[in-house]
Design a protein around this motif. Sequence first.
Motif, PDB file in Angstrom:
ATOM      1  N   GLY A  20     -18.057  11.928 -11.664  1.00  0.00           N
ATOM      2  CA  GLY A  20     -17.899  13.084 -10.781  1.00  0.00           C
ATOM      3  C   GLY A  20     -16.760  12.861  -9.801  1.00  0.00           C
ATOM      4  O   GLY A  20     -15.628  12.575 -10.195  1.00  0.00           O
ATOM      5  N   GLU A  21     -17.082  12.942  -8.523  1.00  0.00           N
ATOM      6  CA  GLU A  21     -16.055  12.800  -7.493  1.00  0.00           C
ATOM      7  C   GLU A  21     -15.970  11.378  -6.957  1.00  0.00           C
ATOM      8  O   GLU A  21     -15.160  11.091  -6.074  1.00  0.00           O
ATOM      9  CB  GLU A  21     -16.344  13.761  -6.334  1.00  0.00           C
ATOM     10  N   THR A  22     -16.799  10.458  -7.466  1.00  0.00           N
ATOM     11  CA  THR A  22     -16.764   9.088  -6.977  1.00  0.00           C
ATOM     12  C   THR A  22     -15.782   8.267  -7.800  1.00  0.00           C
ATOM     13  O   THR A  22     -15.514   8.572  -8.966  1.00  0.00           O
ATOM     14  CB  THR A  22     -18.154   8.427  -7.053  1.00  0.00           C
ATOM     15  N   PHE A  23     -15.249   7.223  -7.185  1.00  0.00           N
ATOM     16  CA  PHE A  23     -14.273   6.379  -7.857  1.00  0.00           C
ATOM     17  C   PHE A  23     -14.938   5.491  -8.903  1.00  0.00           C
ATOM     18  O   PHE A  23     -14.354   5.155  -9.914  1.00  0.00           O
ATOM     19  CB  PHE A  23     -13.552   5.517  -6.805  1.00  0.00           C
ATOM     20  N   GLU A  24     -16.171   5.091  -8.661  1.00  0.00           N
ATOM     21  CA  GLU A  24     -16.893   4.229  -9.580  1.00  0.00           C
ATOM     22  C   GLU A  24     -18.389   4.407  -9.342  1.00  0.00           C
ATOM     23  O   GLU A  24     -18.805   5.034  -8.376  1.00  0.00           O
ATOM     24  CB  GLU A  24     -16.519   2.760  -9.362  1.00  0.00           C
ATOM     25  N   THR A  25     -19.176   3.842 -10.220  1.00  0.00           N
ATOM     26  CA  THR A  25     -20.607   3.790  -9.990  1.00  0.00           C
ATOM     27  C   THR A  25     -21.114   2.445 -10.478  1.00  0.00           C
ATOM     28  O   THR A  25     -20.498   1.816 -11.336  1.00  0.00           O
ATOM     29  CB  THR A  25     -21.332   4.943 -10.716  1.00  0.00           C
ATOM     30  N   LYS A  26     -22.207   1.984  -9.916  1.00  0.00           N
ATOM     31  CA  LYS A  26     -22.799   0.710 -10.335  1.00  0.00           C
ATOM     32  C   LYS A  26     -24.143   1.010 -10.977  1.00  0.00           C
ATOM     33  O   LYS A  26     -25.048   1.533 -10.322  1.00  0.00           O
ATOM     34  CB  LYS A  26     -22.956  -0.244  -9.149  1.00  0.00           C
ATOM     35  N   LEU A  27     -24.262   0.675 -12.256  1.00  0.00           N
ATOM     36  CA  LEU A  27     -25.456   0.940 -13.034  1.00  0.00           C
ATOM     37  C   LEU A  27     -26.147  -0.371 -13.371  1.00  0.00           C
ATOM     38  O   LEU A  27     -25.494  -1.395 -13.588  1.00  0.00           O
ATOM     39  CB  LEU A  27     -25.103   1.675 -14.324  1.00  0.00           C
ATOM     40  N   GLN A  28     -27.476  -0.326 -13.445  1.00  0.00           N
ATOM     41  CA  GLN A  28     -28.245  -1.532 -13.733  1.00  0.00           C
ATOM     42  C   GLN A  28     -29.274  -1.235 -14.815  1.00  0.00           C
ATOM     43  O   GLN A  28     -29.946  -0.210 -14.787  1.00  0.00           O
ATOM     44  CB  GLN A  28     -28.938  -2.032 -12.468  1.00  0.00           C
ATOM     45  N   TYR A  29     -29.372  -2.167 -15.764  1.00  0.00           N
ATOM     46  CA  TYR A  29     -30.369  -2.069 -16.830  1.00  0.00           C
ATOM     47  C   TYR A  29     -31.267  -3.299 -16.745  1.00  0.00           C
ATOM     48  O   TYR A  29     -30.789  -4.431 -16.702  1.00  0.00           O
ATOM     49  CB  TYR A  29     -29.689  -2.019 -18.198  1.00  0.00           C
ATOM     50  N   ALA A  30     -32.581  -3.079 -16.727  1.00  0.00           N
ATOM     51  CA  ALA A  30     -33.527  -4.184 -16.595  1.00  0.00           C
ATOM     52  C   ALA A  30     -34.452  -4.221 -17.807  1.00  0.00           C
ATOM     53  O   ALA A  30     -35.021  -3.200 -18.207  1.00  0.00           O
ATOM     54  CB  ALA A  30     -34.352  -4.032 -15.321  1.00  0.00           C
ATOM     55  N   SER A  31     -34.578  -5.395 -18.403  1.00  0.00           N
ATOM     56  CA  SER A  31     -35.549  -5.617 -19.476  1.00  0.00           C
ATOM     57  C   SER A  31     -36.526  -6.690 -19.006  1.00  0.00           C
ATOM     58  O   SER A  31     -36.425  -7.187 -17.891  1.00  0.00           O
ATOM     59  CB  SER A  31     -34.830  -6.065 -20.758  1.00  0.00           C
ATOM     60  N   GLU A  32     -37.436  -7.081 -19.863  1.00  0.00           N
ATOM     61  CA  GLU A  32     -38.378  -8.143 -19.500  1.00  0.00           C
ATOM     62  C   GLU A  32     -37.675  -9.491 -19.378  1.00  0.00           C
ATOM     63  O   GLU A  32     -38.145 -10.391 -18.686  1.00  0.00           O
ATOM     64  CB  GLU A  32     -39.492  -8.237 -20.545  1.00  0.00           C
ATOM     65  N   ASP A  33     -36.530  -9.637 -20.052  1.00  0.00           N
ATOM     66  CA  ASP A  33     -35.868 -10.935 -20.143  1.00  0.00           C
ATOM     67  C   ASP A  33     -34.650 -11.088 -19.244  1.00  0.00           C
ATOM     68  O   ASP A  33     -34.202 -12.212 -19.004  1.00  0.00           O
ATOM     69  CB  ASP A  33     -35.434 -11.192 -21.591  1.00  0.00           C
ATOM     70  N   TYR A  34     -34.084 -10.013 -18.758  1.00  0.00           N
ATOM     71  CA  TYR A  34     -32.851 -10.104 -17.986  1.00  0.00           C
ATOM     72  C   TYR A  34     -32.624  -8.815 -17.188  1.00  0.00           C
ATOM     73  O   TYR A  34     -33.265  -7.786 -17.432  1.00  0.00           O
ATOM     74  CB  TYR A  34     -31.643 -10.340 -18.912  1.00  0.00           C
ATOM     75  N   ILE A  35     -31.704  -8.907 -16.223  1.00  0.00           N
ATOM     76  CA  ILE A  35     -31.197  -7.745 -15.501  1.00  0.00           C
ATOM     77  C   ILE A  35     -29.688  -7.739 -15.663  1.00  0.00           C
ATOM     78  O   ILE A  35     -29.031  -8.761 -15.418  1.00  0.00           O
ATOM     79  CB  ILE A  35     -31.575  -7.795 -14.008  1.00  0.00           C
ATOM     80  N   ALA A  36     -29.126  -6.625 -16.099  1.00  0.00           N
ATOM     81  CA  ALA A  36     -27.684  -6.512 -16.321  1.00  0.00           C
ATOM     82  C   ALA A  36     -27.125  -5.424 -15.410  1.00  0.00           C
ATOM     83  O   ALA A  36     -27.674  -4.328 -15.335  1.00  0.00           O
ATOM     84  CB  ALA A  36     -27.402  -6.174 -17.782  1.00  0.00           C
ATOM     85  N   THR A  37     -26.011  -5.731 -14.738  1.00  0.00           N
ATOM     86  CA  THR A  37     -25.449  -4.820 -13.745  1.00  0.00           C
ATOM     87  C   THR A  37     -23.948  -4.689 -13.943  1.00  0.00           C
ATOM     88  O   THR A  37     -23.254  -5.691 -14.160  1.00  0.00           O
ATOM     89  CB  THR A  37     -25.717  -5.342 -12.319  1.00  0.00           C
TER      90      THR A  37
END
Length: 471
Positions: A252-269
């Motif tokens: 949208g109008e933002t320069f970037e966004t930070k997304l995070q995906y979490a599973s039982e074994d790890y967190i990825a950002t």
Amino acid sequence: MDYDVTIIGAGVGGVFAAHELAKMQEKREQSEQRPLNILLIDKGKRVEERLCPLDRGESCDCVSCAKYIGFGGLGKSEGKFNYTNDFGGGLERKVGRENAMALMDEVDAVLCEYGGDAAADYSTENPALTERARQAGLSVLTTRTRHLGSALSSVILEKLQRYLLSRITMSFEMEVAAIQVVEGGFRLELNVEGAEAGRTLTTRKLVFATGRSGADWMAAQCQALGIGQDSARVDLGLRVEMRGDQLDTILGETFETKLQYASEDYIATTYCMNPSGRVIRKHQDGMVMPDGQNFRERDEGGSSNLNFTLFVPRYFGSMEAADNFARGVIGGINRGGERIVAQRLGDLRLGRATEPEAMRRNRVTPTLQVDPGRLTDEVPSLYTKALLDFLAALERLLGEPIDEDTMIYGIDGKFYAPSIEMNGALETRIPGLYAAGDCSGVTHSLSQAAASGIHVARQVARQLAGDLAEA
């Protein structure tokens, strides 16, 4: 005592601690109080002398890496200050969430005082996107950001350095070899040559602010002084370079966004998202990694691509174990040189290597010269699995598939110092000895490192006021 306060390390933690003490120095002078003797030591160079031979196409034989060490530390790079408690780091656990945010607001005010307002701040908050992401299995981490860029960062640091030189003592290309606790403070043995060999100095209060680059030195000092250190963290992740318009519906109008995906074994950002940016080589501690460069950093403008890294943290019992793991993975890819491997997303999903001819035909033109190959042969499966899981969730959020010609680079890294035993004042078990910035293991960003420097300076000043009143 030679000095009232000595700060070891002139990264952002040390610089902001010194700046806060220098401002207090002004007030003491106005009220005709005895001025404080403040010393800032760094093994690197002044900011204007921090010139990397690699940037000029020359070989590097520097004793201290100018990219990471010297006045301003990592603040001289992209200069991205994220004012949040949600992007890593535990400063709020030490000083309180609201106080941490207030300190970061003060960091921003200092930056603007020296010209930082030339780069407008922006917010990544978007409630509608947050809800859509949740339904797709992702979290959105938001922040207010002031992204200075390397050119403006250098200008601000030069102004800060000029001000500090007028108020305190600063010594560059100097190392502290050993520290002793003595009556009333500390004795520092300096690592200098020539006529000054064997020189020592004494100080009432001592602040460690050596950053992650001083982690080995910090570990040695903690062991010698009996200060406990906790587990060490290292983040590795694959850098993604995709079509520049692929994320338009969520940016949208933002320069970037930070997304995070979490599973039982790890967190990825996601980290360091660069619309219209380029992928470049990052040199750190003898390793070469794919990094992102903002389009504003290049005179010729941006590319037609967008890039970011998806980091997955891992924890180890010691910093040595963490470093050995990272060096094993990254060094294996580098093969003794500057090699970086890359693979098309379509090939990664099919489990086949990317051939040079396929790279030449790729619709997403790589912005970095790399070796095409098979990531699963060179990268632990954790990181490829995390990326594929994350991209599947991202496709649900976008409502469309990620382009198969998206390029995946191996492998980026972020390194952290082990956290050390400290109280809410960021004071160690040894009275009068504090730690600010990333060397503490508490902060993991420029904004939190700088905020911790301000916080420590105020605790030190409060202690000194009591000590000097009694003296």
